[in-house]
Design a protein around this motif. Structure first.
Motif, PDB file in Angstrom:
ATOM      1  N   SER A  10       0.788  -1.233   0.000  1.00  0.00           N
ATOM      2  CA  SER A  10       0.000   0.000   0.000  1.00  0.00           C
ATOM      3  C   SER A  10       0.814   1.273   0.000  1.00  0.00           C
ATOM      4  CB  SER A  10      -0.928   0.021   1.221  1.00  0.00           C
ATOM      5  OG  SER A  10      -0.168   0.060   2.413  1.00  0.00           O
ATOM      6  N   MET A  11       2.131   1.195   0.075  1.00  0.00           N
ATOM      7  CA  MET A  11       2.920   2.408   0.157  1.00  0.00           C
ATOM      8  C   MET A  11       2.713   3.267  -1.082  1.00  0.00           C
ATOM      9  SD  MET A  11       6.979   2.879   0.871  1.00  0.00           S
ATOM     10  CE  MET A  11       7.428   2.559  -0.818  1.00  0.00           C
ATOM     11  N   CYS A  12       2.633   4.592  -0.877  1.00  0.00           N
ATOM     12  CA  CYS A  12       2.256   5.485  -1.977  1.00  0.00           C
ATOM     13  C   CYS A  12       3.219   5.407  -3.154  1.00  0.00           C
ATOM     14  CB  CYS A  12       2.166   6.923  -1.472  1.00  0.00           C
ATOM     15  SG  CYS A  12       3.702   7.618  -0.804  1.00  0.00           S
ATOM     16  N   PHE A  13       4.505   5.284  -2.894  1.00  0.00           N
ATOM     17  CA  PHE A  13       5.454   5.226  -3.998  1.00  0.00           C
ATOM     18  C   PHE A  13       5.220   4.000  -4.859  1.00  0.00           C
ATOM     19  CE2 PHE A  13       7.516   8.300  -1.404  1.00  0.00           C
ATOM     20  CZ  PHE A  13       8.278   9.065  -2.269  1.00  0.00           C
ATOM     21  N   LEU A  14       4.921   2.885  -4.252  1.00  0.00           N
ATOM     22  CA  LEU A  14       4.720   1.652  -5.007  1.00  0.00           C
ATOM     23  C   LEU A  14       3.457   1.707  -5.844  1.00  0.00           C
ATOM     24  CD1 LEU A  14       5.660  -1.056  -2.354  1.00  0.00           C
ATOM     25  CD2 LEU A  14       7.135   0.244  -3.860  1.00  0.00           C
ATOM     26  N   ILE A  15       2.407   2.261  -5.288  1.00  0.00           N
ATOM     27  CA  ILE A  15       1.118   2.295  -5.970  1.00  0.00           C
ATOM     28  C   ILE A  15       1.218   2.979  -7.327  1.00  0.00           C
ATOM     29  CG2 ILE A  15      -1.172   3.360  -5.890  1.00  0.00           C
ATOM     30  CD1 ILE A  15      -1.117   2.872  -2.866  1.00  0.00           C
ATOM     31  N   HIS A  16       1.931   4.107  -7.361  1.00  0.00           N
ATOM     32  CA  HIS A  16       1.990   4.877  -8.599  1.00  0.00           C
ATOM     33  C   HIS A  16       3.063   4.385  -9.561  1.00  0.00           C
ATOM     34  CE1 HIS A  16      -0.868   7.592  -6.879  1.00  0.00           C
ATOM     35  NE2 HIS A  16      -0.087   7.805  -5.845  1.00  0.00           N
ATOM     36  N   LYS A 167       2.481  10.741  10.692  1.00  0.00           N
ATOM     37  CA  LYS A 167       2.889   9.377  10.337  1.00  0.00           C
ATOM     38  C   LYS A 167       2.365   9.083   8.936  1.00  0.00           C
ATOM     39  CE  LYS A 167      -1.265   7.777  12.715  1.00  0.00           C
ATOM     40  NZ  LYS A 167      -1.798   7.016  13.858  1.00  0.00           N
ATOM     41  N   SER A 168       2.995   8.142   8.275  1.00  0.00           N
ATOM     42  CA  SER A 168       2.495   7.737   6.966  1.00  0.00           C
ATOM     43  C   SER A 168       1.251   6.880   7.147  1.00  0.00           C
ATOM     44  CB  SER A 168       3.564   6.954   6.192  1.00  0.00           C
ATOM     45  OG  SER A 168       3.883   5.752   6.862  1.00  0.00           O
ATOM     46  N   GLY A 169       0.335   6.981   6.202  1.00  0.00           N
ATOM     47  CA  GLY A 169      -0.900   6.221   6.300  1.00  0.00           C
ATOM     48  C   GLY A 169      -1.455   5.879   4.934  1.00  0.00           C
ATOM     49  N   SER A 170      -2.450   5.011   4.922  1.00  0.00           N
ATOM     50  CA  SER A 170      -3.113   4.613   3.683  1.00  0.00           C
ATOM     51  C   SER A 170      -4.485   4.050   4.021  1.00  0.00           C
ATOM     52  CB  SER A 170      -2.290   3.556   2.946  1.00  0.00           C
ATOM     53  OG  SER A 170      -3.039   2.986   1.881  1.00  0.00           O
ATOM     54  N   TYR A 242      11.197   8.978   7.832  1.00  0.00           N
ATOM     55  CA  TYR A 242       9.810   9.387   8.077  1.00  0.00           C
ATOM     56  C   TYR A 242       8.897   8.174   8.187  1.00  0.00           C
ATOM     57  CZ  TYR A 242       5.094  10.651   6.435  1.00  0.00           C
ATOM     58  OH  TYR A 242       3.725  10.756   6.265  1.00  0.00           O
ATOM     59  N   TYR A 243       9.018   7.222   7.245  1.00  0.00           N
ATOM     60  CA  TYR A 243       8.177   6.027   7.288  1.00  0.00           C
ATOM     61  C   TYR A 243       8.418   5.206   8.547  1.00  0.00           C
ATOM     62  CZ  TYR A 243       6.569   6.591   2.464  1.00  0.00           C
ATOM     63  OH  TYR A 243       5.964   7.052   1.335  1.00  0.00           O
ATOM     64  N   ALA A 244       9.615   5.299   9.116  1.00  0.00           N
ATOM     65  CA  ALA A 244       9.954   4.527  10.317  1.00  0.00           C
ATOM     66  C   ALA A 244       9.715   5.329  11.591  1.00  0.00           C
ATOM     67  CB  ALA A 244      11.406   4.068  10.252  1.00  0.00           C
TER      68      ALA A 244
END
Length: 324
Positions: A10-16, A167-170, A242-244
């Motif tokens: 679900s991480m934003c970088f992977l999705i796009h 925090k990062s979220g999805s 940031y993600y951690a």
């Protein structure tokens, strides 16, 4: 295991990025700096611009990928109210980055973020500042400002967060990951199995898009271009720290007055980017249970609130500094 797998997918970088023809390049190692790349010592800052003659001291922390010049309009309009120190983090806006930590060092140790905190504390000491207000923008700026508030509350007066993320979220998360899960997925997957060999084309495609920065399209693209000039290796290290992290766990421990200026965005943009609302709006839920924390959703604004609503931004900052 399910939450770990979902974090990966679900991480934003992977999705796009999945639609790219060449997502990875096994010859790359983005977790180290290029050979002979000049660095700066941990605890130093990339750059500091001092402006203004006002009685109130303000330290401005430019967010991920940006230099101190993003505050130029605010600084020029308020130079008679505040004495301002606009900070560029190491590696941004053509400054020298910190050395990359030894291979295998956990991103949960927050080596670069902690070093910036040390740099700001040194700035306060060297300039003999008496309890300045810290304004932290976007990601990294937010994390540094909060860490200062948590660990050095006696040295500062107030904190203002601008378009930041706790925090990062999805919306894909089946449940909220723990801090330990966030750190584990960074150390064991995101860093060695994705970011290490990701191509620049994929990185740029998967990066935060211009439209989340500002509602003004030309400015939004200019801001995106500015951040895109930073070498990918530097941006990757900062984003992994940031993600951690998860500063929402520390809301209750903040002991200085804190103002959260939250972008309003809109429903259309939320539908396009499933990480946007969880990471920049919903992440602040519960913060105001601490009576020292005030939240304010700024109308008609995206992450660069100071550009989308410059007059209102100046008013909100002034009101918080002088009236609280």
């Amino acid at each position: 295991m399910k939450i770990f797998t979902t974090l990966i997918t679900s991480m934003c970088f992977l999705i796009h990025a999945y639609g790219q023809s060449k997502v990875q390049d096994s010859t790359l190692n983005n977790l180290i700096l290029p050979n002979n790349y000049l660095t700066t010592k941990l605890g130093m800052l990339g750059d500091v611009k001092k402006t203004g003659t006002g009685d109130e001291d303000v330290i401005l922390l430019a967010g991920w990928g940006f230099g101190a010049n993003i505050f130029d309009d605010f600084v020029s309009k308020n130079s008679n109210k505040y004495t301002m120190y606009a900070v560029t983090f190491p590696g941004f806006s053509e400054t020298k980055p910190y050395p990359i930590p030894k291979t295998g060092t956990s991103y949960g140790k927050q080596i670069w973020t902690s070093a910036i905190v040390d740099g700001v504390i040194n700035l306060i000491a060297n300039e003999k500042l008496e309890k300045p207000t810290i304004i932290g923008h976007f990601i990294t700026g937010t994390q540094v400002a909060f860490r200062i508030g948590l660990h050095y509350p006696n040295l500062i007066e107030k904190i203002i967060i601008v378009g930041g993320s706790a925090k990062s979220g999805s919306t894909d998360y089946p449940k909220e990951p723990t801090l330990e899960e966030r750190i584990k997925v960074n150390d064991t997957y995101y860093a060695p199995k994705w970011f290490k060999t990701v191509t620049k084309k994929t990185w740029d495609t998967g990066n935060y898009p211009p439209e989340i920065f500002s509602r003004e399209k030309v400015l939004a693209q200019q801001l995106w271009d500015m951040a895109a000039k930073v070498p990918m290796q530097i941006m990757i290290h900062y984003i992994l720290e940031y993600y951690a992290s998860d500063i929402s766990l520390e809301f209750k421990n903040i002991k200085v007055p804190t103002l959260l200026l939250i972008p309003s965005f809109n429903e259309e943009i939320y539908k396009k980017y499933n990480y946007l609302k969880p990471s920049f709006v919903d992440c602040w839920k519960g913060a105001d249970e601490n009576k020292l924390i005030t939240t304010e959703i700024v109308p008609r604004s995206n992450v660069f609130i100071m550009n989308d609503q410059p007059d209102l931004f100046s008013i909100l900052v002034s009101k918080f500094i002088y009236d609280n």
